[in-house]
Design a protein around this motif. Structure first.
Motif, PDB file in Angstrom:
ATOM      1  N   ASN A 132     -27.221   2.957  17.043  1.00 18.30           N
ATOM      2  CA  ASN A 132     -27.050   4.277  16.437  1.00 18.30           C
ATOM      3  C   ASN A 132     -25.584   4.711  16.381  1.00 18.30           C
ATOM      4  OD1 ASN A 132     -28.024   6.727  15.341  1.00 18.30           O
ATOM      5  ND2 ASN A 132     -27.961   7.687  17.351  1.00 18.30           N
ATOM      6  N   GLU A 133     -24.749   4.138  17.228  1.00 20.72           N
ATOM      7  CA  GLU A 133     -23.335   4.523  17.265  1.00 20.72           C
ATOM      8  C   GLU A 133     -22.480   3.758  16.249  1.00 20.72           C
ATOM      9  OE1 GLU A 133     -22.640   7.151  18.998  1.00 20.72           O
ATOM     10  OE2 GLU A 133     -24.662   7.146  19.844  1.00 20.72           O
ATOM     11  N   ILE A 134     -22.999   2.694  15.693  1.00 20.90           N
ATOM     12  CA  ILE A 134     -22.221   1.857  14.771  1.00 20.90           C
ATOM     13  C   ILE A 134     -21.649   2.640  13.586  1.00 20.90           C
ATOM     14  CG2 ILE A 134     -22.376  -0.084  13.138  1.00 20.90           C
ATOM     15  CD1 ILE A 134     -24.289  -1.428  15.157  1.00 20.90           C
ATOM     16  N   PRO A 135     -22.420   3.512  12.924  1.00 21.11           N
ATOM     17  CA  PRO A 135     -21.862   4.197  11.756  1.00 21.11           C
ATOM     18  C   PRO A 135     -20.622   5.025  12.059  1.00 21.11           C
ATOM     19  CG  PRO A 135     -24.200   4.692  11.974  1.00 21.11           C
ATOM     20  CD  PRO A 135     -23.815   3.874  13.151  1.00 21.11           C
ATOM     21  N   LEU A 136     -20.541   5.525  13.265  1.00 31.10           N
ATOM     22  CA  LEU A 136     -19.365   6.319  13.625  1.00 31.10           C
ATOM     23  C   LEU A 136     -18.089   5.475  13.576  1.00 31.10           C
ATOM     24  CD1 LEU A 136     -18.805   9.211  14.404  1.00 31.10           C
ATOM     25  CD2 LEU A 136     -18.987   8.544  16.791  1.00 31.10           C
ATOM     26  N   LEU A 137     -18.221   4.193  13.905  1.00 31.24           N
ATOM     27  CA  LEU A 137     -17.062   3.290  13.869  1.00 31.24           C
ATOM     28  C   LEU A 137     -16.538   3.085  12.455  1.00 31.24           C
ATOM     29  CD1 LEU A 137     -18.302   0.608  16.419  1.00 31.24           C
ATOM     30  CD2 LEU A 137     -16.745   2.539  16.840  1.00 31.24           C
ATOM     31  N   ALA A 138     -17.367   3.307  11.455  1.00 30.16           N
ATOM     32  CA  ALA A 138     -16.919   3.218  10.068  1.00 30.16           C
ATOM     33  C   ALA A 138     -16.587   4.593   9.501  1.00 30.16           C
ATOM     34  CB  ALA A 138     -17.995   2.551   9.209  1.00 30.16           C
ATOM     35  N   PHE A 139     -17.336   5.610   9.911  1.00 25.74           N
ATOM     36  CA  PHE A 139     -17.167   6.938   9.322  1.00 25.74           C
ATOM     37  C   PHE A 139     -15.820   7.569   9.675  1.00 25.74           C
ATOM     38  CE2 PHE A 139     -18.375  11.565   9.072  1.00 25.74           C
ATOM     39  CZ  PHE A 139     -18.446  11.598   7.688  1.00 25.74           C
ATOM     40  N   ILE A 140     -15.378   7.421  10.903  1.00 28.68           N
ATOM     41  CA  ILE A 140     -14.085   8.000  11.303  1.00 28.68           C
ATOM     42  C   ILE A 140     -12.937   7.422  10.478  1.00 28.68           C
ATOM     43  CG2 ILE A 140     -12.403   8.158  13.203  1.00 28.68           C
ATOM     44  CD1 ILE A 140     -14.854   8.563  15.061  1.00 28.68           C
ATOM     45  N   PRO A 141     -12.835   6.082  10.345  1.00 26.01           N
ATOM     46  CA  PRO A 141     -11.751   5.560   9.494  1.00 26.01           C
ATOM     47  C   PRO A 141     -11.894   5.959   8.027  1.00 26.01           C
ATOM     48  CG  PRO A 141     -12.753   3.781  10.772  1.00 26.01           C
ATOM     49  CD  PRO A 141     -13.526   5.024  11.052  1.00 26.01           C
ATOM     50  N   ILE A 142     -13.123   6.109   7.538  1.00 30.02           N
ATOM     51  CA  ILE A 142     -13.307   6.544   6.147  1.00 30.02           C
ATOM     52  C   ILE A 142     -12.701   7.928   5.951  1.00 30.02           C
ATOM     53  CG2 ILE A 142     -15.028   7.334   4.469  1.00 30.02           C
ATOM     54  CD1 ILE A 142     -16.801   4.993   5.407  1.00 30.02           C
ATOM     55  N   VAL A 143     -13.028   8.848   6.843  1.00 26.84           N
ATOM     56  CA  VAL A 143     -12.493  10.207   6.736  1.00 26.84           C
ATOM     57  C   VAL A 143     -10.971  10.179   6.845  1.00 26.84           C
ATOM     58  CG1 VAL A 143     -12.405  12.479   7.854  1.00 26.84           C
ATOM     59  CG2 VAL A 143     -14.605  11.306   7.553  1.00 26.84           C
ATOM     60  N   TRP A 144     -10.449   9.389   7.771  1.00 29.15           N
ATOM     61  CA  TRP A 144      -8.993   9.307   7.928  1.00 29.15           C
ATOM     62  C   TRP A 144      -8.337   8.752   6.665  1.00 29.15           C
ATOM     63  CZ3 TRP A 144      -5.390   5.299   8.072  1.00 29.15           C
ATOM     64  CH2 TRP A 144      -4.106   5.676   8.465  1.00 29.15           C
ATOM     65  N   LEU A 145      -8.912   7.705   6.095  1.00 29.86           N
ATOM     66  CA  LEU A 145      -8.344   7.117   4.874  1.00 29.86           C
ATOM     67  C   LEU A 145      -8.326   8.118   3.729  1.00 29.86           C
ATOM     68  CD1 LEU A 145      -9.993   3.589   5.036  1.00 29.86           C
ATOM     69  CD2 LEU A 145      -7.524   4.033   5.009  1.00 29.86           C
ATOM     70  N   VAL A 146      -9.401   8.886   3.581  1.00 27.66           N
ATOM     71  CA  VAL A 146      -9.460   9.869   2.494  1.00 27.66           C
ATOM     72  C   VAL A 146      -8.444  10.983   2.695  1.00 27.66           C
ATOM     73  CG1 VAL A 146     -10.935  11.641   1.449  1.00 27.66           C
ATOM     74  CG2 VAL A 146     -11.862   9.376   1.926  1.00 27.66           C
ATOM     75  N   LEU A 147      -8.273  11.423   3.926  1.00 26.65           N
ATOM     76  CA  LEU A 147      -7.341  12.517   4.179  1.00 26.65           C
ATOM     77  C   LEU A 147      -5.885  12.064   4.181  1.00 26.65           C
ATOM     78  CD1 LEU A 147      -9.277  14.465   6.951  1.00 26.65           C
ATOM     79  CD2 LEU A 147      -9.076  15.019   4.513  1.00 26.65           C
ATOM     80  N   ALA A 148      -5.591  10.941   4.800  1.00 22.63           N
ATOM     81  CA  ALA A 148      -4.201  10.491   4.961  1.00 22.63           C
ATOM     82  C   ALA A 148      -3.693   9.690   3.776  1.00 22.63           C
ATOM     83  CB  ALA A 148      -4.075   9.673   6.240  1.00 22.63           C
ATOM     84  N   LYS A 149      -4.585   8.970   3.087  1.00 23.85           N
ATOM     85  CA  LYS A 149      -4.190   8.079   1.990  1.00 23.85           C
ATOM     86  C   LYS A 149      -2.926   7.290   2.377  1.00 23.85           C
ATOM     87  CE  LYS A 149      -6.147  10.940  -1.668  1.00 23.85           C
ATOM     88  NZ  LYS A 149      -6.881  11.886  -0.879  1.00 23.85           N
ATOM     89  N   PRO A 150      -3.018   6.499   3.458  1.00 16.51           N
ATOM     90  CA  PRO A 150      -1.826   5.883   4.035  1.00 16.51           C
ATOM     91  C   PRO A 150      -1.192   4.777   3.188  1.00 16.51           C
ATOM     92  CG  PRO A 150      -3.784   5.055   5.108  1.00 16.51           C
ATOM     93  CD  PRO A 150      -4.224   6.139   4.178  1.00 16.51           C
ATOM     94  N   PHE A 151      -1.940   4.185   2.288  1.00 17.54           N
ATOM     95  CA  PHE A 151      -1.382   3.114   1.468  1.00 17.54           C
ATOM     96  C   PHE A 151      -2.084   3.066   0.134  1.00 17.54           C
ATOM     97  CE2 PHE A 151      -4.256   1.531   4.753  1.00 17.54           C
ATOM     98  CZ  PHE A 151      -5.268   0.943   4.021  1.00 17.54           C
TER      99      PHE A 151
END
Length: 151
Positions: A132-151
């Motif tokens: 049940n915790e696996i999606p969080l490992l993908a969701f946090i980086p997704i949100v960060w990528l959308v907000l930061a647009k680092p590259f």
């Protein structure tokens, strides 16, 4: 410009609804795994799981379509801005890769649910709690990528 914000708003609403199903469906599986000998309870949880799984597919579909509009809408809608600058779409590719992984996870969880209806055993409730915790490992980086647009 106003249409862009409406499309983005509804995209986010449908993503949130889909993520709710991604997070909650494994919890239903945990409850099914813990209902040994309680056929009526297990049957009711399976019904809830099937309905939630269908709902999740609908929400993903709507989020996907609106995501395509956000990505490519500038080509068909006058004055519709693009969220991807030329040469700066690396963050979007990384995000989409993680979304594909989340969708694969969602389908796998759905197969576990369908397997229960066919009499297949589930992993232990403890294992399902970790799953049940696996999606969080993908969701946090997704949100960060959308907000930061680092590259």
């Amino acid at each position: 410009m106003q249409s862009y914000f409406w499309v983005k708003t509804f995209h986010l609403v449908f993503v949130v609804a889909w993520m709710a199903t991604v997070f909650y469906l494994p919890r239903i599986l945990v409850n099914i795994a813990e209902t040994a000998g309680q056929a009526a309870v297990s049957e009711r949880l399976q019904l809830m799981g099937r309905r939630l799984y269908r709902f999740g597919h609908s929400m993903f579909g709507l989020a996907f379509v609106l995501g395509l509009v956000l990505w490519l809408g500038y080509r068909v809608i006058p004055d519709f801005p693009t969220m991807v600058a030329p040469g700066g779409a690396g963050w979007l590719h990384a995000k989409l890769g993680l979304v594909v992984l989340l969708m694969a996870y969602f389908i796998w969880i759905g197969r576990l649910l369908k397997g229960v209806a066919k009499g297949r055993a589930l992993p232990s409730s403890r294992a399902l709690r970790w799953i049940n915790e696996i999606p969080l490992l993908a969701f946090i980086p997704i949100v960060w990528l959308v907000l930061a647009k680092p590259f």
